[in-house]
Design an enzyme around this catalytic site. Sequence first.
Site, PDB file in Angstrom:
ATOM      1  N   GLU A 106      -7.175  -2.093   0.869  1.00 34.21           N
ATOM      2  CA  GLU A 106      -6.265  -0.951   0.728  1.00 34.21           C
ATOM      3  C   GLU A 106      -6.966   0.304   1.238  1.00 34.21           C
ATOM      4  OE1 GLU A 106      -2.990  -0.075  -0.133  1.00 34.21           O
ATOM      5  OE2 GLU A 106      -3.876   1.841   0.400  1.00 34.21           O
TER       6      GLU A 106
ATOM      7  N   ASP B 242       3.359   0.166   5.892  1.00 33.72           N
ATOM      8  CA  ASP B 242       3.912   1.490   6.214  1.00 33.72           C
ATOM      9  C   ASP B 242       4.699   1.423   7.517  1.00 33.72           C
ATOM     10  OD1 ASP B 242       2.813   2.838   4.003  1.00 33.72           O
ATOM     11  OD2 ASP B 242       0.887   3.046   5.023  1.00 33.72           O
TER      12      ASP B 242
ATOM     13  N   LYS C 267       8.524   7.405  13.102  1.00 33.83           N
ATOM     14  CA  LYS C 267       8.688   8.134  14.370  1.00 33.83           C
ATOM     15  C   LYS C 267       8.187   7.294  15.538  1.00 33.83           C
ATOM     16  CE  LYS C 267       8.291  12.710  12.375  1.00 33.83           C
ATOM     17  NZ  LYS C 267       7.417  13.852  12.134  1.00 33.83           N
TER      18      LYS C 267
ATOM     19  N   THR D 104       5.558  -7.344  -5.284  1.00 32.12           N
ATOM     20  CA  THR D 104       4.804  -6.081  -5.187  1.00 32.12           C
ATOM     21  C   THR D 104       5.653  -4.954  -5.772  1.00 32.12           C
ATOM     22  OG1 THR D 104       5.726  -5.345  -3.076  1.00 32.12           O
ATOM     23  CG2 THR D 104       3.860  -6.868  -2.959  1.00 32.12           C
ATOM     24  N   HIS D 105       5.023  -3.801  -5.947  1.00 30.16           N
ATOM     25  CA  HIS D 105       5.778  -2.649  -6.449  1.00 30.16           C
ATOM     26  C   HIS D 105       6.883  -2.243  -5.469  1.00 30.16           C
ATOM     27  CE1 HIS D 105       2.196  -1.989  -9.109  1.00 30.16           C
ATOM     28  NE2 HIS D 105       3.158  -1.681  -9.934  1.00 30.16           N
ATOM     29  N   PHE D 106       6.614  -2.339  -4.180  1.00 30.93           N
ATOM     30  CA  PHE D 106       7.658  -1.962  -3.214  1.00 30.93           C
ATOM     31  C   PHE D 106       8.808  -2.959  -3.224  1.00 30.93           C
ATOM     32  CE2 PHE D 106       6.891   1.638  -0.229  1.00 30.93           C
ATOM     33  CZ  PHE D 106       5.890   2.245  -0.954  1.00 30.93           C
ATOM     34  N   GLU D 107       8.521  -4.219  -3.498  1.00 27.98           N
ATOM     35  CA  GLU D 107       9.630  -5.165  -3.609  1.00 27.98           C
ATOM     36  C   GLU D 107      10.490  -4.804  -4.823  1.00 27.98           C
ATOM     37  OE1 GLU D 107       9.456  -9.113  -5.057  1.00 27.98           O
ATOM     38  OE2 GLU D 107      11.246  -9.649  -3.947  1.00 27.98           O
TER      39      GLU D 107
HETATM   40  C1  LIG Z   1       4.210   0.985   1.781  1.00 27.56           C
HETATM   41  S1  LIG Z   1       2.737   0.617   0.943  1.00 27.56           S
HETATM   42  C2  LIG Z   1       3.042  -1.014   0.257  1.00 27.56           C
HETATM   43  C3  LIG Z   1       2.091  -1.342  -0.846  1.00 27.56           C
HETATM   44  C4  LIG Z   1       2.264  -2.761  -1.427  1.00 27.56           C
HETATM   45  N1  LIG Z   1       2.006  -3.767  -0.436  1.00 27.56           N
HETATM   46  C5  LIG Z   1       3.631  -2.951  -2.015  1.00 27.56           C
HETATM   47  O1  LIG Z   1       4.427  -3.703  -1.410  1.00 27.56           O
HETATM   48  O2  LIG Z   1       3.919  -2.365  -3.056  1.00 27.56           O
HETATM   49  C6  LIG Z   1       1.631   0.207   2.284  1.00 27.56           C
HETATM   50  C7  LIG Z   1       0.179   0.281   1.865  1.00 27.56           C
HETATM   51  O3  LIG Z   1      -0.641  -0.138   2.952  1.00 27.56           O
HETATM   52  C8  LIG Z   1      -1.796   0.687   2.970  1.00 27.56           C
HETATM   53  N2  LIG Z   1      -2.356   0.606   4.338  1.00 27.56           N
HETATM   54  C9  LIG Z   1      -1.836   1.146   5.463  1.00 27.56           C
HETATM   55  N3  LIG Z   1      -2.579   0.860   6.520  1.00 27.56           N
HETATM   56  C10 LIG Z   1      -3.630   0.113   6.073  1.00 27.56           C
HETATM   57  C11 LIG Z   1      -4.757  -0.475   6.685  1.00 27.56           C
HETATM   58  N4  LIG Z   1      -4.974  -0.347   8.020  1.00 27.56           N
HETATM   59  N5  LIG Z   1      -5.618  -1.171   5.925  1.00 27.56           N
HETATM   60  C12 LIG Z   1      -5.415  -1.276   4.589  1.00 27.56           C
HETATM   61  N6  LIG Z   1      -4.371  -0.728   3.949  1.00 27.56           N
HETATM   62  C13 LIG Z   1      -3.472  -0.056   4.669  1.00 27.56           C
HETATM   63  C14 LIG Z   1      -1.285   2.047   2.570  1.00 27.56           C
HETATM   64  O4  LIG Z   1      -2.289   2.911   2.077  1.00 27.56           O
HETATM   65  C15 LIG Z   1      -0.273   1.689   1.491  1.00 27.56           C
HETATM   66  O5  LIG Z   1      -0.824   1.663   0.197  1.00 27.56           O
END
Ligand SMILES: C[S@@+](CC[C@H](N)C(=O)[O-])C[C@H]1O[C@@H](n2cnc3c(N)ncnc32)[C@H](O)[C@@H]1O
Length: 214
Positions: free
Chosen positions: A69, A119, A123, A193-196
Amino acid sequence: MPRRALRIAESKYDLDALLRNPDDLPAQVTSRSLFGNDRPLEIEVGSGKGLFMQTASGQTPDSNFLGIEIARKYAVAAAVRLARAGRNNAMMVAGNAEPIFQNRIPDGSLAAVHVYFPDPWWKARHKSRRVLNERFIANATRCLQSGGRFHFWTDVLDYFESTIELIATVSPQLGPPIPEEAAAAEHDLDYRTHFERRSRQHAIPVYRVCYYKP
Ligand SMILES: C[S@@+](CC[C@H](N)C(=O)[O-])C[C@H]1O[C@@H](n2cnc3c(N)ncnc32)[C@H](O)[C@@H]1O
């Protein structure tokens, strides 16, 4: 939809065994080098607050789980979650997954790679920042063992469709994506996951697939 503010209780846990920096990782990241055993190793990229890491490591105690993360505060929160749950088969890294996959994970060594709700970088000029890019997909495919799984879930249709196309081009050996079904949630945190959880509670469609490396 903004994320809820994160409150990390002042940790009364010793996180030494549960939270690493990329520089402290062994040159070869394996179950043996991280956990001292040869159990199957699964990696989650972008663990957020660590719900998957906690649930999966509890449900599959005979496997090891590494969560990577990039946002340190979330990596810490996930490590605290693992500490509270008393896990010894899971660990967080606070760092960027891309160089770790590129440089530290041996070929054919992973039982699974999990990427949930990466993420989206909406854009057009930012889309190159997406973690599921050509190089990462090639590396993840290389790192999977025969029979290894690649799980990808998102609620962003454009990201889903373009990633499916990219995987077909970069890693055709993975074959076609296999849809994964959502199970009915039996309690408030019964989501991968929390996002799910957030997407389903707001009735936002989720696109879920898994690939198997032959
Ligand atoms: C939208 S959140 C989803 C979090 C989790 N997977 C969930 O579904 O609840 C995306 C996460 O990926 C992390 N992230 C983005 N790019 C990353 C990278 N290159 N390596 C590790 N983590 C990354 C972000 O900091 C963020 O916490």
